[in-house]
Each structure stands twice: as structure tokens, then as C-alpha cells.
Design a protein around this motif. Structure first.
Motif, PDB file in Angstrom:
ATOM      1  N   ARG A  85       0.838  -1.199   0.000  1.00 56.44           N
ATOM      2  CA  ARG A  85       0.000   0.000   0.000  1.00 56.44           C
ATOM      3  C   ARG A  85       0.876   1.253   0.000  1.00 56.44           C
ATOM      4  O   ARG A  85       1.893   1.280   0.698  1.00 56.44           O
ATOM      5  CB  ARG A  85      -0.841  -0.024   1.272  1.00 56.44           C
ATOM      6  N   VAL A  86       0.458   2.263  -0.747  1.00 60.53           N
ATOM      7  CA  VAL A  86       1.186   3.533  -0.742  1.00 60.53           C
ATOM      8  C   VAL A  86       0.695   4.354   0.454  1.00 60.53           C
ATOM      9  O   VAL A  86      -0.500   4.532   0.640  1.00 60.53           O
ATOM     10  CB  VAL A  86       0.936   4.290  -2.066  1.00 60.53           C
ATOM     11  N   ASP A  88       1.187   7.989   2.477  1.00 60.42           N
ATOM     12  CA  ASP A  88       1.719   9.350   2.322  1.00 60.42           C
ATOM     13  C   ASP A  88       2.533   9.479   1.035  1.00 60.42           C
ATOM     14  O   ASP A  88       3.628  10.069   1.039  1.00 60.42           O
ATOM     15  CB  ASP A  88       2.592   9.739   3.533  1.00 60.42           C
ATOM     16  N   GLY A  89       2.053   8.893  -0.032  1.00 64.47           N
ATOM     17  CA  GLY A  89       2.727   9.010  -1.330  1.00 64.47           C
ATOM     18  C   GLY A  89       3.995   8.177  -1.448  1.00 64.47           C
ATOM     19  O   GLY A  89       4.681   8.215  -2.461  1.00 64.47           O
ATOM     20  N   LYS A  90       4.330   7.411  -0.385  1.00 65.75           N
ATOM     21  CA  LYS A  90       5.565   6.621  -0.431  1.00 65.75           C
ATOM     22  C   LYS A  90       5.248   5.134  -0.517  1.00 65.75           C
ATOM     23  O   LYS A  90       4.335   4.654   0.169  1.00 65.75           O
ATOM     24  CB  LYS A  90       6.404   6.873   0.838  1.00 65.75           C
ATOM     25  N   ARG A  91       6.025   4.418  -1.317  1.00 64.52           N
ATOM     26  CA  ARG A  91       5.851   2.979  -1.402  1.00 64.52           C
ATOM     27  C   ARG A  91       6.290   2.353  -0.077  1.00 64.52           C
ATOM     28  O   ARG A  91       7.299   2.752   0.487  1.00 64.52           O
ATOM     29  CB  ARG A  91       6.718   2.464  -2.561  1.00 64.52           C
ATOM     30  N   SER A  92       5.520   1.405   0.400  1.00 61.58           N
ATOM     31  CA  SER A  92       5.842   0.784   1.684  1.00 61.58           C
ATOM     32  C   SER A  92       7.190   0.070   1.620  1.00 61.58           C
ATOM     33  O   SER A  92       7.566  -0.478   0.593  1.00 61.58           O
ATOM     34  CB  SER A  92       4.743  -0.208   2.040  1.00 61.58           C
TER      35      SER A  92
END
Ligand code: OGA
Ligand code: MN
Length: 295
Positions: A85-86, A88-92
Motif C-alpha cells: 500500500r502507498v 503518504d505518497g511513499k511505497r511501503s
């Protein structure tokens, strides 16, 4: 409460129980007995908040915060989120967790007793987890091979893991910090389960670097045999997840694998609590170097 076996070597489904409700001592004892017997318990169709997940997990012992401290959850440090899941716009950073067979924390001095993994989101197809019984793997060795492996130790090394598999979606600085916090350890190749008294193979292709004291060629030969042997299909159970499943495994006598068998654009989201283990093994750096091996 109903128990139904899911595979020959390990795995059982438990129905007729709501994990949100506080459980009485008799039920907990019964569940622990089933867990020791079947190694992997599947509780389908549970609706758990993080607090309820944590409370149920604590019925089986103290929880640990993940050995890789920068993966600990922020609101609930006891919960490790394994997801693509992304946020805050970041890839986990956990999108690629578990892609090769392993037991959790084998490269620490306190491998966890077990884990409870709860499914929040699953892709339309795939996203499975495979489990293998290390009792079955050990039992199926010849007596001669048992006599050999009973006396061996392995080097388990997080640095080796990242060096050989790559860092996936993780931040390189955090990986370096984790490796610094977790120096290589020496562990018995065969462990005796403290509750069942049964022997289990304790070797895995993710974190086991070598057999302690052997030449690289000797070590690779035996380890490759053991990896192939330990995960033979007849020793496994493959779990096809549904949202709401909680799966609890005994990490002392199993390995698991989360293959990339799904569309990476679909969300897979799992939450894990981890049961604190007992001290086992020693740091490699604390052991005098073995006599040089012949070439
Ligand atoms: C783990 C792990 C498997 C999965 O939680 O330790 O390896 O299926 N995950 O996400
Ligand atoms: Mn794992």
C-alpha cells in the motif's frame, strides 16, 4: 469451537470462536494445544481492530517489537504492517517481505516463538503464504543424516540476506542501520522445541549464510540439499487468504514464504504481531575463529 485439519504435515482451521471476545483460560489452553499440534492455525472471518489483534496475541505470550526497529508501527509499535500500500505518497518498505523461505528472526539471539498475521486486503488472485513443517523435514531424514546435522551449527546473518537478495523497496540507510544492529549469529542446525520436545530443522535459505566451520563448498552442498528437502511439497500447507483471516504460526518448527504471485498494482495488506522468543545462539564475533579448514 471446531478444529479441521488443512494439510497432512501442518495447518488447522478453527471456527466457532470470536477473537474479539476476551477468552477464558480453558479456551486459551485448548488453542495452545491445537497450535502445538498443528503448528499453523487459521481463524477465518474475524473482524479485529489493532487493539483486539494485540489483545488476542497476548494470550500466547509477551509481544516483541520488531527486530528491525525502523519497521515498527507508529501508532501500534506491536504491529508490523506488511503491505504494498502507498502511505503518504511513499511505497511501503515491507512490500517485498518474505519472498524466499525463512523463519522469522533466525539471525537474532531471540528468534520469535510465533506470529499472528491478520489479512486486511488481498489482491483478486494470489497473495498466498506457504508454510512448511520443520518437524516433518527433520523426521524424513535418514538416521545417518540426522546424526550429522544434530551436531552442526549455522551462521545466520541479516547482512548476508540483503547482500544476496537485494534490499527490495527498503531505504538503504535503514537497511544499513538494521545490519549494524544485528551482527551475525551462530545457531544450532537442529533445535529441540521447548514445549513439544521434538526436533526441528533450523536452517533457511534467506538468512543462513553457511554451516559453521565448513569450507564454502562443503557448506553450500549440504545447505542446498537441506533447503530443497525442507520445503518438499508434502511438508507444506499453502494458505489462500481471505480478508478477515488471522493465521498464527509456530516459528520454532515452521518456515514460511510469501511468493510474488499476484498483481503488484493491487493492494495486499497484512498486520503482524510477534510473540517474543527465548534466548538462543550466540554472536559469531564472540566465538574464537575455528582452525583453518584444509583447502
Ligand atoms: C511475515 C511474513 C508473509 C506474508 O509476516 O513474517 O513473512 O504472507 N509474511 O506476508
Ligand atoms: Mn516472515
Amino acid at each position: 469451537m471446531k478444529i479441521r485439519k488443512l494439510a497432512f504435515a501442518l495447518g488447522a482451521e478453527i471456527t466457532g470462536i470470536d477473537l474479539r471476545a476476551p477468552l477464558d483460560a480453558t479456551t486459551v489452553t485448548e488453542l495452545r494445544k491445537a497450535w502445538l499440534q498443528h503448528l499453523v492455525l487459521v481463524f477465518p472471518d474475524q473482524q479485529l481492530t489493532p487493539e483486539e489483534h494485540i489483545r488476542f496475541s497476548r494470550c500466547f505470550g509477551e509481544l516483541e517489537l520488531h527486530a528491525l526497529k525502523n519497521l515498527q508501527g507508529t501508532t501500534h509499535p506491536e504491529i508490523l504492517e506488511i503491505t504494498n500500500r502507498v502511505v503518504d505518497g511513499k511505497r511501503s518498505e515491507t512490500a517485498e517481505v518474505g519472498r524466499t523461505w525463512h523463519s522469522d528472526g533466525s539471525a537474532t539471539l531471540r528468534p520469535p516463538t510465533g506470529s499472528l498475521l491478520y489479512c486486511r486486503a488481498m489482491p483478486e488472485a494470489g497473495g498466498n503464504t506457504w508454510f512448511a513443517s520443520m518437524y516433518a523435514a527433520y523426521d524424513a531424514l535418514s538416521d545417518r543424516m540426522k546424526q550429522i546435522v544434530d551436531r552442526l551449527e549455522t551462521v545466520q546473518d541479516l547482512g548476508y540476506f540483503y547482500g544476496s537478495r537485494g534490499i527490495g523497496t527498503r531505504d538503504p540507510c535503514k537497511v544499513n542501520e538494521d545490519i549494524g544492529d544485528n551482527p551475525a549469529v551462530v545457531q544450532p542446525l537442529v533445535t529441540v522445541h521447548p514445549e513439544s520436545g521434538r526436533r526441528a530443522l533450523f536452517v533457511n535459505q534467506s538468512l543462513t549464510r553457511e554451516i559453521y566451520g565448513m569450507t564454502p563448498a562443503e557448506s553450500a552442498g549440504l545447505l542446498n540439499y537441506l533447503y530443497a528437502h525442507a520445503t518438499r511439497p508434502e511438508f507444506t500447507y499453502r494458505h489462500y487468504w481471505r480478508v478477515g483471516d488471522l493465521v498464527m504460526w509456530d516459528n520454532r518448527c515452521t518456515q514460511h514464504l510469501a511468493p510474488r504471485d499476484y498483481d503488484p498494482d493491487e493492494v495486499r495488506h497484512m498486520c503482524r504481531t510477534t510473540l517474543k522468543g527465548h534466548p538462543q545462539g550466540r554472536y559469531l564475533r564472540d566465538i574464537p575463529a575455528p582452525a583453518a579448514a584444509p583447502r
